[in-house]
Scaffold this motif. Structure first.
Motif, PDB file in Angstrom:
ATOM      1  N   GLY A 185       0.834  -1.498   0.022  1.00 44.07           N
ATOM      2  CA  GLY A 185       0.001   0.050  -0.001  1.00 44.07           C
ATOM      3  C   GLY A 185       0.952   1.239  -0.108  1.00 44.07           C
ATOM      4  N   GLY A 186       2.073   1.147   0.157  1.00 46.99           N
ATOM      5  CA  GLY A 186       2.947   2.422   0.187  1.00 46.99           C
ATOM      6  C   GLY A 186       2.928   2.767  -1.122  1.00 46.99           C
ATOM      7  N   GLY A 187       2.696   1.945  -2.158  1.00 44.07           N
ATOM      8  CA  GLY A 187       2.603   2.414  -3.489  1.00 44.07           C
ATOM      9  C   GLY A 187       1.341   3.014  -3.979  1.00 44.07           C
ATOM     10  N   ALA A 188       0.349   3.269  -2.896  1.00 44.11           N
ATOM     11  CA  ALA A 188      -0.769   3.595  -3.578  1.00 44.11           C
ATOM     12  C   ALA A 188      -1.214   4.660  -4.455  1.00 44.11           C
ATOM     13  CB  ALA A 188      -1.957   3.835  -2.254  1.00 44.11           C
ATOM     14  N   ASP A 189      -0.247   5.668  -4.286  1.00 40.58           N
ATOM     15  CA  ASP A 189      -0.296   6.917  -5.142  1.00 40.58           C
ATOM     16  C   ASP A 189       0.191   6.712  -6.701  1.00 40.58           C
ATOM     17  OD1 ASP A 189      -1.573   8.327  -3.152  1.00 40.58           O
ATOM     18  OD2 ASP A 189       0.476   9.301  -2.255  1.00 40.58           O
ATOM     19  N   LEU A 190       0.710   5.635  -6.989  1.00 36.33           N
ATOM     20  CA  LEU A 190       1.162   5.483  -8.323  1.00 36.33           C
ATOM     21  C   LEU A 190       0.162   4.999  -9.149  1.00 36.33           C
ATOM     22  CD1 LEU A 190       4.532   3.355  -7.327  1.00 36.33           C
ATOM     23  CD2 LEU A 190       4.360   5.934  -7.836  1.00 36.33           C
ATOM     24  N   LEU A 191      -0.929   4.455  -8.572  1.00 37.38           N
ATOM     25  CA  LEU A 191      -1.755   4.100  -9.729  1.00 37.38           C
ATOM     26  C   LEU A 191      -3.154   4.097  -8.752  1.00 37.38           C
ATOM     27  CD1 LEU A 191      -2.631   2.665 -12.393  1.00 37.38           C
ATOM     28  CD2 LEU A 191      -1.847   0.549 -11.561  1.00 37.38           C
ATOM     29  N   TYR A 192      -4.149   4.915  -9.183  1.00 37.37           N
ATOM     30  CA  TYR A 192      -5.052   4.990  -8.414  1.00 37.37           C
ATOM     31  C   TYR A 192      -6.589   5.504  -8.923  1.00 37.37           C
ATOM     32  CZ  TYR A 192      -4.540   9.984  -7.227  1.00 37.37           C
ATOM     33  OH  TYR A 192      -4.368  11.183  -7.250  1.00 37.37           O
ATOM     34  N   VAL A 193      -7.604   5.311  -8.620  1.00 36.78           N
ATOM     35  CA  VAL A 193      -8.939   6.065  -9.146  1.00 36.78           C
ATOM     36  C   VAL A 193      -9.498   6.552  -7.585  1.00 36.78           C
ATOM     37  CG1 VAL A 193     -11.012   5.822 -10.145  1.00 36.78           C
ATOM     38  CG2 VAL A 193      -9.228   4.476 -10.949  1.00 36.78           C
ATOM     39  N   GLN A 213      -5.567   7.705 -12.326  1.00 35.03           N
ATOM     40  CA  GLN A 213      -4.227   8.465 -12.424  1.00 35.03           C
ATOM     41  C   GLN A 213      -3.113   7.328 -12.493  1.00 35.03           C
ATOM     42  OE1 GLN A 213      -4.603  11.953 -12.171  1.00 35.03           O
ATOM     43  NE2 GLN A 213      -6.892  11.580 -12.071  1.00 35.03           N
ATOM     44  N   MET A 214      -2.082   7.582 -12.896  1.00 29.38           N
ATOM     45  CA  MET A 214      -0.896   6.710 -12.868  1.00 29.38           C
ATOM     46  C   MET A 214       0.171   7.245 -13.135  1.00 29.38           C
ATOM     47  SD  MET A 214      -0.660   3.382 -15.540  1.00 29.38           S
ATOM     48  CE  MET A 214      -0.133   4.419 -17.078  1.00 29.38           C
ATOM     49  N   ASN A 215       1.415   6.815 -12.498  1.00 31.37           N
ATOM     50  CA  ASN A 215       2.707   7.290 -12.733  1.00 31.37           C
ATOM     51  C   ASN A 215       3.334   6.306 -13.595  1.00 31.37           C
ATOM     52  OD1 ASN A 215       5.556   7.395 -12.502  1.00 31.37           O
ATOM     53  ND2 ASN A 215       5.677   8.372 -10.807  1.00 31.37           N
ATOM     54  N   GLY A 313      -2.648  -2.016  -9.345  1.00 24.78           N
ATOM     55  CA  GLY A 313      -2.889  -0.969  -8.262  1.00 24.78           C
ATOM     56  C   GLY A 313      -3.003  -1.442  -6.741  1.00 24.78           C
ATOM     57  N   GLY A 314      -2.424  -0.987  -5.840  1.00 32.08           N
ATOM     58  CA  GLY A 314      -2.493  -1.456  -4.421  1.00 32.08           C
ATOM     59  C   GLY A 314      -1.170  -0.705  -3.704  1.00 32.08           C
ATOM     60  N   LEU A 315      -0.130  -0.861  -4.323  1.00 26.95           N
ATOM     61  CA  LEU A 315       0.461  -1.919  -5.312  1.00 26.95           C
ATOM     62  C   LEU A 315      -0.079  -3.202  -4.888  1.00 26.95           C
ATOM     63  CD1 LEU A 315       3.643  -0.239  -6.334  1.00 26.95           C
ATOM     64  CD2 LEU A 315       1.462  -0.004  -7.428  1.00 26.95           C
ATOM     65  N   SER A 316      -0.367  -4.089  -5.775  1.00 29.83           N
ATOM     66  CA  SER A 316      -0.758  -5.546  -5.474  1.00 29.83           C
ATOM     67  C   SER A 316       0.089  -6.519  -6.760  1.00 29.83           C
ATOM     68  CB  SER A 316      -2.433  -5.691  -5.692  1.00 29.83           C
ATOM     69  OG  SER A 316      -2.957  -5.416  -6.932  1.00 29.83           O
ATOM     70  N   TRP A 317      -0.046  -7.870  -6.347  1.00 24.02           N
ATOM     71  CA  TRP A 317       0.486  -8.515  -7.269  1.00 24.02           C
ATOM     72  C   TRP A 317       0.288 -10.206  -6.754  1.00 24.02           C
ATOM     73  CZ3 TRP A 317       3.529  -5.490  -4.045  1.00 24.02           C
ATOM     74  CH2 TRP A 317       4.351  -6.245  -2.986  1.00 24.02           C
ATOM     75  N   GLY A 318       0.221 -11.015  -7.822  1.00 18.53           N
ATOM     76  CA  GLY A 318      -0.148 -12.399  -7.454  1.00 18.53           C
ATOM     77  C   GLY A 318       0.263 -13.289  -8.600  1.00 18.53           C
ATOM     78  N   ALA A 319       0.734 -14.381  -8.316  1.00 20.52           N
ATOM     79  CA  ALA A 319       0.891 -15.563  -9.163  1.00 20.52           C
ATOM     80  C   ALA A 319       0.244 -16.795  -8.691  1.00 20.52           C
ATOM     81  CB  ALA A 319       2.389 -15.841  -9.476  1.00 20.52           C
ATOM     82  N   LEU A 320      -0.246 -17.627  -9.960  1.00 23.40           N
ATOM     83  CA  LEU A 320      -0.658 -18.987  -9.381  1.00 23.40           C
ATOM     84  C   LEU A 320       0.037 -19.837 -10.359  1.00 23.40           C
ATOM     85  CD1 LEU A 320      -4.457 -19.212  -8.358  1.00 23.40           C
ATOM     86  CD2 LEU A 320      -3.349 -20.942 -10.093  1.00 23.40           C
ATOM     87  N   ALA A 321       0.305 -21.114 -10.004  1.00 21.77           N
ATOM     88  CA  ALA A 321       0.870 -22.218 -10.736  1.00 21.77           C
ATOM     89  C   ALA A 321      -0.232 -23.452 -10.962  1.00 21.77           C
ATOM     90  CB  ALA A 321       2.216 -22.878 -10.258  1.00 21.77           C
ATOM     91  N   LEU A 322      -0.321 -23.863 -12.145  1.00 19.87           N
ATOM     92  CA  LEU A 322      -1.298 -24.828 -12.196  1.00 19.87           C
ATOM     93  C   LEU A 322      -0.783 -26.018 -13.201  1.00 19.87           C
ATOM     94  CD1 LEU A 322      -3.033 -24.419 -15.131  1.00 19.87           C
ATOM     95  CD2 LEU A 322      -4.029 -22.395 -13.903  1.00 19.87           C
ATOM     96  N   GLU A 323      -1.407 -27.027 -12.974  1.00 19.31           N
ATOM     97  CA  GLU A 323      -1.410 -28.143 -14.009  1.00 19.31           C
ATOM     98  C   GLU A 323      -2.617 -28.112 -15.140  1.00 19.31           C
ATOM     99  OE1 GLU A 323       0.351 -31.996 -13.139  1.00 19.31           O
ATOM    100  OE2 GLU A 323      -0.700 -33.020 -14.734  1.00 19.31           O
TER     101      GLU A 323
END
Ligand code: ACO
Length: 325
Positions: A185-193, A213-215, A313-323
């Motif tokens: 959330g420290g990157g909240a101002d980089l990308l938001y509505v 809004q985006m940097n 935005g968040g900033l947030s991220w996620g990855a998911l592995a699958l077969e």
């Protein structure tokens, strides 16, 4: 029924109207050459006036259920990942649940911006892994065309509208293998509505408008490093090596971001799905749309390992592995 979970249905919907880079040249001071070189985007689909995140989600969800031959009454839960709902409440998921006739299903929305679909899929999986539910519909649907400033060339050229859905079902053998989610959330101002509850100060700064809004430069830097890191983590948690991954299905924001992340992971471009050229960035819809195209085109086959990876935005991220089974 087992407590493993696998994707058994998939569907997508994009609005009919295609807007090319050339058309945007008439709107803002930009060129097809700049957009293509800096982002890889050639065109995007833009919603008609009657289309909304819920209407597109319903179309994509119907296709996913049909493909799996599952009756809507059998659904236990609908999760909709969106940050562009038609109404703040009721949840878009509730609108989808009703339209489908999923009269036994719970429903809620999930906001993790462009990481929303990966967050929602990981959440759906937990309901199945716990034994609580058997059949969960996960849909990502966005109409960014309604939150863009169409006079801001730095943002309006990047996004498009659309929806993608998957059906996740309990099964005996592992389908989904691992997930990694994160937030800064420290990157909240980089990308938001700004939201409806914005302070008067924020409202004044926005001049009463609710535009994205985006940097771009900072988000670009963040995206390249986080996509590689989190993909590596998900692969390791699944007990795999990157060489076992047949296909990376990344969030489609920018071709340069995707290729830089693929290079950092040592993946050849043919092992990475890219369709940002035809859709632009559809936020929470981009990964399920890409997944649909991967399956339909035969890029993702039974027994293949894939990694879905998103950031936003968040900033947030996620990855998911699958077969894929
Ligand atoms: N047409 C022409 N020129 C443009 C345009 C445009 N559409 N947009 C910006 N420019 C100009 C800028 O004004 C700048 O000019 P200046 O140097 O005179 O100031 C110049 O192009 C270069 O700008 P940069 O920002 O350095 O360009 P960059 O190569 O970084 O590309 C871009 C910009 C495409 C936005 C890139 O930074 C990017 O993709 N960032 C990540 C964005 C992203 O992924 N956002 C979505 C996240 S997911 C979510 O949750 C929504």
């Amino acid at each position: 029924m087992g407590r493993h979970a696998g994707i058994t249905g998939w569907g997508m919907y994009v609005p009919q109207r295609v807007v090319t880079n050339q058309e945007l040249e008439a709107l803002v001071h930009t060129t097809d050459a700049w957009i293509l070189a800096r982002t890889g985007i050639r065109e995007r689909h833009i919603a008609a006036d009657h289309e909304t995140a819920s209407s597109m989600a319903i179309a994509a969800s119907r296709e996913a259920l049909e493909r799996a031959s599952l009756a809507p009454e059998a659904l236990d839960l609908v999760i909709a990942a969106t940050v562009t709902p038609e109404r703040l409440f009721p949840a878009t998921a509730s609108v989808v649940q009703h339209a489908l006739g999923a009269n036994r299903a719970a429903a809620f929305d999930l906001n993790a911006a462009c990481s929303g679909f990966v967050y929602a899929l990981a959440t759906a999986w937990q309901f199945i892994a716990s034994g609580a539910y058997q059949n969960v519909l996960v849909v990502g649907s966005e109409v960014y065309s309604r939150i863009l400033d169409w006079e801001d060339r730095a943002t309006c050229v990047l996004f498009g509208d659309g929806a993608g859905a998957v059906l996740l079902q309990a099964q005996e053998r592992p389908g989904l293998l691992s997930f990694v989610l994160g937030s800064d959330g420290g990157g909240a101002d980089l990308l938001y509505v700004p939201g409806l509850g914005a302070s008067p100060v924020e409202r004044a700064r926005q001049d009463g408008r609710y535009h994205l809004q985006m940097n771009g430069r900072e988000v670009f830097r963040f995206a390249v490093s986080i996509m590689a890191d989190v993909s590596r983590q998900a692969v390791a948690e699944a007990g795999l090596e990157m060489e076992h991954v047949e296909l990376l299905i990344p969030h489609q924001a920018n071709r340069r971001i995707i290729l830089a992340a693929a290079k950092a992971l040592g993946l050849a471009p043919e092992r990475v799905l890219i369709n940002v050229d035809r859709y632009g960035n559809t936020s929470a819809a981009s990964i399920p749309i890409a997944l649909c195209e991967a399956v339909q085109s035969g890029c993702l086959k039974r027994g293949d390992h894939a990694v879905l990876v998103g950031f936003g935005g968040g900033l947030s991220w996620g990855a998911l592995a699958l077969e894929w089974s």
